[in-house]
Each structure stands twice: as structure tokens, then as C-alpha cells.
Design a protein around this motif. Structure first.
Motif, PDB file in Angstrom:
ATOM      1  N   THR A   1      12.862  55.043  -9.065  1.00  0.00           N
ATOM      2  CA  THR A   1      13.186  53.768  -8.428  1.00  0.00           C
ATOM      3  C   THR A   1      12.652  52.585  -9.223  1.00  0.00           C
ATOM      4  O   THR A   1      13.333  51.576  -9.388  1.00  0.00           O
ATOM      5  CB  THR A   1      12.630  53.756  -6.984  1.00  0.00           C
ATOM      6  N   VAL A   2      11.419  52.705  -9.744  1.00  0.00           N
ATOM      7  CA  VAL A   2      10.856  51.551 -10.465  1.00  0.00           C
ATOM      8  C   VAL A   2      11.702  51.175 -11.676  1.00  0.00           C
ATOM      9  O   VAL A   2      11.791  50.002 -12.044  1.00  0.00           O
ATOM     10  CB  VAL A   2       9.372  51.765 -10.880  1.00  0.00           C
ATOM     11  N   LEU A   3      12.336  52.171 -12.294  1.00  0.00           N
ATOM     12  CA  LEU A   3      13.185  51.887 -13.450  1.00  0.00           C
ATOM     13  C   LEU A   3      14.314  50.924 -13.051  1.00  0.00           C
ATOM     14  O   LEU A   3      14.566  49.918 -13.711  1.00  0.00           O
ATOM     15  CB  LEU A   3      13.760  53.205 -13.972  1.00  0.00           C
ATOM     16  N   LYS A   4      14.970  51.265 -11.938  1.00  0.00           N
ATOM     17  CA  LYS A   4      16.102  50.451 -11.494  1.00  0.00           C
ATOM     18  C   LYS A   4      15.627  49.103 -10.948  1.00  0.00           C
ATOM     19  O   LYS A   4      16.259  48.079 -11.145  1.00  0.00           O
ATOM     20  CB  LYS A   4      16.894  51.181 -10.409  1.00  0.00           C
ATOM     21  N   TRP A   5      14.531  49.140 -10.243  1.00  0.00           N
ATOM     22  CA  TRP A   5      13.949  47.939  -9.635  1.00  0.00           C
ATOM     23  C   TRP A   5      13.567  46.942 -10.733  1.00  0.00           C
ATOM     24  O   TRP A   5      13.894  45.753 -10.672  1.00  0.00           O
ATOM     25  CB  TRP A   5      12.761  48.414  -8.801  1.00  0.00           C
ATOM     26  N   TYR A   6      12.898  47.429 -11.773  1.00  0.00           N
ATOM     27  CA  TYR A   6      12.457  46.531 -12.843  1.00  0.00           C
ATOM     28  C   TYR A   6      13.630  46.059 -13.698  1.00  0.00           C
ATOM     29  O   TYR A   6      13.590  44.968 -14.258  1.00  0.00           O
ATOM     30  CB  TYR A   6      11.333  47.182 -13.671  1.00  0.00           C
ATOM     31  N   GLU A   7      14.674  46.884 -13.803  1.00  0.00           N
ATOM     32  CA  GLU A   7      15.886  46.408 -14.488  1.00  0.00           C
ATOM     33  C   GLU A   7      16.422  45.198 -13.729  1.00  0.00           C
ATOM     34  O   GLU A   7      16.828  44.201 -14.323  1.00  0.00           O
ATOM     35  CB  GLU A   7      16.969  47.500 -14.514  1.00  0.00           C
ATOM     36  N   GLU A   8      16.416  45.289 -12.409  1.00  0.00           N
ATOM     37  CA  GLU A   8      16.914  44.182 -11.584  1.00  0.00           C
ATOM     38  C   GLU A   8      16.014  42.952 -11.753  1.00  0.00           C
ATOM     39  O   GLU A   8      16.503  41.826 -11.870  1.00  0.00           O
ATOM     40  CB  GLU A   8      16.991  44.624 -10.113  1.00  0.00           C
ATOM     41  N   LEU A   9      14.687  43.166 -11.762  1.00  0.00           N
ATOM     42  CA  LEU A   9      13.766  42.033 -11.957  1.00  0.00           C
ATOM     43  C   LEU A   9      14.014  41.377 -13.314  1.00  0.00           C
ATOM     44  O   LEU A   9      13.964  40.151 -13.446  1.00  0.00           O
ATOM     45  CB  LEU A   9      12.310  42.506 -11.865  1.00  0.00           C
ATOM     46  N   SER A  10      14.279  42.223 -14.299  1.00  0.00           N
ATOM     47  CA  SER A  10      14.514  41.695 -15.640  1.00  0.00           C
ATOM     48  C   SER A  10      15.780  40.827 -15.651  1.00  0.00           C
ATOM     49  O   SER A  10      15.834  39.788 -16.324  1.00  0.00           O
ATOM     50  CB  SER A  10      14.595  42.868 -16.609  1.00  0.00           C
TER      51      SER A  10
END
Lengths: 403, 377
Positions: free
Chosen positions: A125-134
Motif C-alpha cells: 500500500t505504501v508504494l501506491k500511496w507514496y506514488e499518489e503523494l508524489s
């Protein structure tokens, strides 16, 4: 301070905790004015290097816990849901995306990141979450990819993570304009290892019967080891907390008045229910003496001589990144060390790596220890997924069956 | 359409309806050794080179009876129904399964499967989350070598480079043929037919599948269907389609699925492993460079841009996101994909499904309304 029946005893060091975390968040919020950079980082991420580069680490998960504990998560989640993020996604991620957009939450949102550091050791989840933050912030993202471990880490997995640790250094050099100082890194690494051992010693105090603190205390006092390990201030604070806990052990002061039952907790807390659950368990004479969550920040293997490899290995083999048998081994070891009489597992809709496999783990735990397990379904911050009346009834019934 | 071509297409579609029966029959009758996998990143060529038939497990439409005591209801129906099939011993024709740790659910499913089933072989290939970068590619090479060693120990024989190179050629040729099918989508074939034909290859030896595709393509040569006229060209995006029902329904309602962005469809056949040089390094190269699945991170590629290019290239006028409930990686990507498409003026529809309800009346109504809306734009 209250010692009434049904209340957990307050910890004196909580005042120092409030000051420490208050200073930390105030520092993070004024980073821009002070000319310092801010990185958002996942809870399992290697924070030590950020301290070496004078970057302020900020933890969306810790912020998520704050939003949950203050019951402010749901409206933030709804902001993300309106943007198309499914309600089935992790509520930390939804709440954080909501807060990033609206600046909502108990501290008016987190300071804008200059960079994002995502370590995959806790979930996909953090991978996708941080992609979104980026995408949201348009700032650089570094991913530390830690392959899942069955048994022990393969040599090539550790080599891959070590190589990324070096990339991480290069990333920080690029984005801070500072040179990597190896001597400083060794110093920070040593302090971090000190923070971690102090935290382990604090938790170990609850091996004593009655336990001087319980998991509800640990859920709060863990924030510094997550966010500030590797700094002097946390070590000063943890020494104070450890002294207080040892004092309690000496004096026979218990976290829960009339401790009759000692239980383990598995998974992230149900943040919005902390005080209700704490009160309920205390009223039943049940103390949560240890948990698989707060002890995740207590690395076992530490080689100060080779900190890069030590951290590569430690960050790869954290609790959520290992196979189910290793998770059960840990729960069984906790039950033995802390003389627990059962376990409550939070089946957390927001955390698949923590929750899927719990049914099998519960059976294996009971088979190996003879101890009962209660599984409660909830969500760490989305209170819409929790039925209090039913959960409390099940806890009461569970505690009644304990001998 | 010639009779033989029509019959081949019907057999492909039947296989999609019930893939496991055919696999089990071939295992029993011809001694094929099927090994299951759940993700298009599985190193099929290595299994193939060792004499196995890699077959994709896509769950099933069924009422879950056994899996619920091992998996919470808040994980995807692919994991739940697949585990249920295995626990009900309906996958006993498999010699084993390989898990490539696609997502959090698959990572945990691998352990749960291993602890609760008795297949002779269990394989884990822990692929990286970062793709398209040298460090990750070197790691994939080492992980694939370790997997190959594991297979060699299991079969008790070497799997030589030449065998893997041979399998790479077989798979690449098969992907080329599938690509030719896609080029006929909306011309000589419907989207349902293309997807059926591509998916059927997941349940048979690739040599056999390729031979069937070659005959089919020869039979179709020069053939065109009457112009699609008012049929609305669409792309379907998501992970997998558990049965042909949904795509068929979309086409029956007046659309033509001209391309797909599915991990059981077009995305699975993209990329070619180099056929010269070290074959394991070649396989790693393909996995690393193919368009990344949403559970992976690629610094070099953008899924929203890749999808926009695909939609434009296909001439589609709309996109349906057909997403499995509780599939986190796809659900996370959806808002940014929708946003990117809206910048190009492409309308989208989100349909969430699970194996227990792959195609409902409500879906039908929503698709109908969507097609109406696209026609009006």
C-alpha cells in the motif's frame, strides 16, 4: 492521575512525551522558515540517514494515528473517497491524502514535503500511496524495496537492499546539496541502536507481574522510537521513561489496578477506540502486556561496525515482511516472556499484510501455547468499520473464559 | 467466417468458461504436468523448459465454503475462491503452484496455501517492486536463478540454458501471434473473441496454442466483418476477467472492445525476452522492462500515459475500468488513470466485481447508460 477502578494509571513521563512530540511537530511545521527540508517517510523506513542530512522526518502513519485517536479520520477519508479512492483502501492512506488536500486534522495537516521516502517492508500500500503523494506534491520519491523474507533473507536480497541504501544516500546528497558524512552516520546509527534498545528495555518491564505499563501506554510512547530514533532527545526521554517503569516495578505499581489477566495484542491499535478499550479491559482486570506492533521497532541483529548492511538486513526482516511461521514464533515468544494468558488479534481491514494469515496464525498460536485467541474485526482509523457494542460484548465474554 | 475458425473460437471461449476441466483432462490423458500460477509475472518459460505446463489460476465463480476460515472477507475474490478450490481438492490435477508475491494478498496467500494444502511443489519467486532499474534487474536475475535451482532439485535433473532459450522462443512466438489477434480486434474479431483466444493460451502448452492460433489466423486472412457502424469502440482496463460474461455483455449492448489493459490480456503478452545471450538474464530483462503492473513501481514508465497511448492507438471512445473488489493496487491507480483520460476527453466507467457476482443486472444498466453517454459525445 487517576487510580480509580477501571482506569489505567497515567505515566508521569507523559508530560515529557507531550513536550518532546510538541517540539518535534513545531519544528517540522516551521522547517520552511528555518531553511530545513522535510521528508515524509513510511513507519518502517530508514530514518537514520535523514537525521544525517538534517532533514526533518515526518510520518503520515503517525499523523494518521493522531487523526484516528482524535476521531478526525473519517471526514479526511471521505475527501479521498470523493476523489475516487475506494473505501476499501487503507484508511491511513485515504486520511493522509484527504489531509494533504484539505490541511485537515488535529494539527492542521503535515508540513509540505520536499521529498518522499517509501520503504516497502510494511506493505504494498505504501508504494501506491507514496506514488499518489508524489503526484500531489510534485516532489521526488525514493523507494527502498525490501524483498519479502521466508525463513532467512537471501544473500542477493540483502545485496539488493544494500545497493539501494547507497542509492538512498546519493538521493539525499542530490536533494539536500550536502555531502554524506560517514562518521556522522555511524554516530546517528549508534544513537538509533541505543533508542531501540532503550525501547526494548522499556517494553521488557512489563514482563514483571503486575505489568507497570500496558499496550495502550506503549501505543502512545512508541511515537518517538518511530519518528526520532537516532537523536539525543529521544534517548534522554526514554531513559526517563525506563527509570519510571523500573520504579513502578520496584514499588509493585501496576498499569491496570488489580491485574488478573495478562493478554497479548496483535496488529495496529484501533486508534479511535483507545480510551474505550483501555477502560473496558482495565475494568475487567485485563492488562495488554505486550504486542507484536510496538515491538516491531526493536531490531535484534545489530552490527555497529557495518551499519549499512546492518540496516539493510534489519529493515528487510521487520515483522511484517516475514512469513507466517515467523510471525507465530514471535507471538509465542512474547506469550512466554510476558506470561500471557491469551491474545486479542485485531483483524484490520486497512492492513492486509498484518491481517491476512491471522486465522491460521491464531490456530498455530493456540496449538503451540494452549492459549485462547479472540479475533476482532475493525479498522485502525476508519470508525465506520467498527461495531462497538458487539466488540465489547465479545471481549467481556472472552475475558470471562480466561482462567 | 469459416467453420473451422468459428469452432476454434468457440473452444477458446469454452475454455475460459471452465478452464480447469481441460487442464485436468490433459494431465490425466497425456501426462502433462500442470503447475499453477496467479500472476503474469510468473517465470513460465523456466517451468516450461523443465517440462511443466504452466497454467493460470483465475479463481472461479463459486460459493466459498472452506476459504473463509483462512482468509478474511476483505481480500479479493481471486484469492478467496482460488484457495477455496484448492481446499476443496478441485485443483488436485496441479502438481503445485508458484507465487510471485504480486501484492500483499498474494504474499500472504502463498503461506496460507503452503500451510493448508498438500501439493507436491510450492514455489515462491519474490520479485522486486521496483522495475526497470539495473539494481532490481540484477536482483531478478539472482532470484530467477535460485528458482531454477529449486526446480532442478525438484525434478532431479538440470534445466539447461538451451532448454530455457527454446522455451523463450516458444513464448515469444506465441506472444507475436496474440499480438496479431489484437490487430484484428474490431476488424475480423470481436473483443470477446480476441480475449478468449489469448486467455485460452494460459491453460495449454504454448506450442499447441500457437498451432491453433496459426490455423485461426490463416482462416481469418482477408476476412472483415461488416463495419461496426454504431458500435462504440471501448478499452477495458483492470486485472482479470474471471469469465467471458462481462466483456460479452458489453459487446452485446452495442460496444466493441477494441483493446484491453488487463493483466490476463494484452498486458500479459507485452515485452519479449531477448533470444540470444544468457536466457535467465533475458527473462529478467523482459519482466523488468514490460509495462509495469500497478503493484510495481516503474520510474521510467507512467501507467496513465501508457493507458492514454493505448486508448488513442486503438481508436476507443471510452474506457471501462473493470476492477476486482479489494484489489488495492488497481484501486489506487484508478483516480489518476481516470484523470489522465479525462484530459484527453475520454469518458470512463468504473465497474467493481467479484467472482461471486461477475455480471449483474445493475452492471448491465450502468454499462447501457455509459454507452448511451459515449454515443452522445
Amino acid at each position: 492521575m487517576s487510580e480509580e477502578h477501571g482506569q489505567r494509571r497515567e505515566i508521569r513521563s507523559a508530560v515529557a512525551y507531550q513536550k518532546l512530540m510538541g517540539r518535534y511537530y513545531a519544528g517540522a511545521k516551521s522547517a520552511g522558515k528555518d531553511g530545513r527540508k522535510v521528508a515524509w517517510i513510511t513507519s518502517g523506513g530508514p530514518v537514520e540517514l535523514l537525521h544525517c542530512f538534517d532533514v526533518i522526518p515526518v510520518y503520515p502513519e503517525n499523523h494518521g494515528a493522531m487523526c484516528g485517536a482524535t476521531r478526525m479520520s473519517v471526514p479526511l477519508c471521505e475527501v479521498a473517497e470523493e476523489r475516487g479512492f475506494s473505501r476499501d483502501l487503507c484508511s491511513y492512506a485515504r486520511g493522509d491524502i484527504g489531509s494533504a488536500i484539505t490541511k485537515g486534522g488535529p494539527i492542521g495537516g503535515l508540513p509540505r514535503p520536499d521529498m518522499l521516502i517509501c520503504c516497502t517492508n510494511i506493505c504494498g500500500t505504501v508504494l501506491k500511496w507514496y506514488e499518489e503523494l508524489s503526484r500531489l506534491f510534485g516532489c521526488p520519491l525514493f523507494i527502498l524495496d525490501t524483498p519479502f523474507v521466508r525463513g532467512t533473507s537471501s544473500e542477493h536480497a540483502i545485496a539488493y537492499v544494500e545497493e539501494q541504501m547507497r542509492e538512498y544516500v546519493a538521493f539525499l546528497e542530490t536533494h539536500t546539496g550536502k555531502r554524506f558524512d560517514e562518521a556522522l552516520f555511524e554516530e546517528v546509527a549508534a544513537k538509533s541502536i541505543r533508542s531501540i534498545s532503550l525501547w526494548r528495555e522499556i517494553l521488557a518491564c512489563s514482563e514483571h507481574r503486575p505489568a507497570p505499563m500496558n499496550c495502550f501506554d506503549a501505543f502512545i510512547h512508541m511515537a518517538p522510537v518511530v519518528t526520532l530514533r537516532g537523536t539525543d532527545e529521544i534517548n534522554v526521554y526514554y531513559e526517563q521513561l525506563l527509570a519510571e517503569m523500573r520504579e513502578r516495578v520496584q514499588a509493585g505499581i501496576s498499569a491496570v489496578p488489580e491485574e488478573r489477566h495478562r493478554l497479548l495484542w496483535d496488529n495496529i491499535p484501533i486508534w479511535y477506540e483507545m480510551s474505550a478499550l483501555s477502560g473496558l479491559l482495565a475494568s475487567l482486570g485485563a492488562c495488554l502486556v505486550a504486542d507484536t506492533y510496538t515491538s516491531a521497532w526493536t531490531f535484534e541483529q545489530v552490527d555497529v561496525a557495518d551499519p549499512m548492511r546492518t540496516f539493510a538486513l534489519a529493515y528487510t526482516e521487520i515483522f511484517l515482511n516475514v512469513n507466517l511461521e515467523r510471525m507465530v514464533d514471535k507471538a509465542v515468544a512474547l506469550a512466554e516472556r510476558y506470561s500471557a494468558g491469551g491474545m486479542i488479534m485485531h483483524s484490520n481491514r486497512s492492513c492486509k499484510p498484518y491481517s491476512l494469515g491471522q486465522y491460521d496464525n491464531a490456530k498455530a498460536f493456540t496449538r503451540r501455547t494452549g492459549l485462547p485467541v479472540l479475533i476482532l474485526e475493525a479498522d485502525h482509523t476508519d470508525s465506520r468499520q467498527y461495531g462497538r457494542a458487539q466488540a465489547e460484548e465479545r471481549i467481556r465474554a472472552f475475558v470471562e473464559t480466561l482462567v | 467466417m469459416k467453420l473451422e475458425a468459428a469452432e476454434t473460437l468457440r473452444s477458446f471461449s469454452a475454455m475460459w468458461e471452465d478452464p480447469y476441466v481441460a487442464v485436468a483432462a490433459r494431465a490425466a490423458e497425456r501426462g502433462e504436468r500442470p503447475i499453477g500460477y496467479l500472476c503474469s509475472y510468473a517465470p513460465e518459460e523456466i517451468l516450461h523448459a523443465a517440462g511443466f505446463t504452466p497454467v493460470r489460476i483465475i479463481g472461479a465463480e463459486r460459493t466459498i465454503t472452506r476459504a473463509d476460515s483462512h482468509l478474511q472477507t476483505y481480500c479479493c475474490s481471486l484469492a478467496r475462491t482460488t484457495l477455496d478450490l484448492a481446499l476443496a481438492r478441485e485443483l488436485d490435477f496441479l502438481e503445485g503452484a508458484v507465487f510471485v508475491q504480486t501484492c500483499d494478498t498474494m504474499q500472504r496467500l502463498s503461506d496460507i496455501w503452503r500451510l493448508n494444502t498438500r501439493f507436491r511443489f510450492h514455489g515462491d519467486v519474490v520479485l522486486p517492486a521496483r522495475m526497470g532499474e539495473p539494481a532490481a534487474e540484477r536482483y531478478i536475475v539472482a532470484e530467477l536463478r535460485a528458482f531454477r535451482k529449486r526446480i532442478e532439485e525438484y525434478v532431479g535433473a538440470e534445466v539447461p540454458d538451451s532448454a530455457i532459450a527454446g522455451s523463450i522462443a516458444v513464448y515469444n512466438h506465441n506472444r507475436d501471434l496474440c499480438e496479431r489477434l489484437y490487430s484484428l480486434s474490431g476488424i475480423a474479431l470481436t473483443g470477446t473473441e480476441v480475449l478468449s483466444a489469448v486467455m485460452a493460451g494460459m491453460w495449454m502448452r504454448k506450442e499447441e496454442h500457437s498451432a491453433m492460433l496459426e490455423r485461426l489466423l490463416a482462416g481469418l486472412s482477408g476476412e472483415t466483418r461488416p463495419p461496426s457502424g454504431s458500435r462504440v469502440p471501448l478499452v477495458v482496463s483492470g486485472s482479470l476477467c474471471g469469465s467471458p460474461d462481462f466483456v460479452r455483455m458489453v459487446e452485446e449492448l452495442g460496444a466493441i472492445v477494441v483493446d484491453d489493459d488487463l493483466c490476463c490480456g494484452h498486458r500479459a503478452i507485452e515485452g519479449r525476452a531477448p533470444e540470444t545471450g544468457d536466457p535467465v538474464e533475458g527473462l529478467a530483462r523482459r519482466l523488468s522492462e514490460r509495462p509495469a503492473c500497478p503493484a510495481k513501481h516503474s520510474a521510467a514508465r507512467s501507467r496513465p500515459d501508457d493507458l492514454a497511448v493505448r486508448v488513442k492507438g486503438s481508436g476507443a471512445r471510452g474506457v471501462i475500468f473493470y476492477l476486482q473488489h479489494f484489489c488495492d493496487p488497481h484501486a489506487f491507480d484508478y483516480p489518476s488513470l481516470r484523470q489522465r483520460l479525462s484530459e484527453d476527453g475520454i469518458p470512463t466507467l468504473l465497474v467493481e466485481w467479484e467472482h461471486q457476482a461477475p455480471c449483474t443486472g445493475q452492471m448491465r444498466t450502468r454499462v447501457e447508460a455509459f454507452l448511451e453517454m459515449v454515443r452522445g459525445t
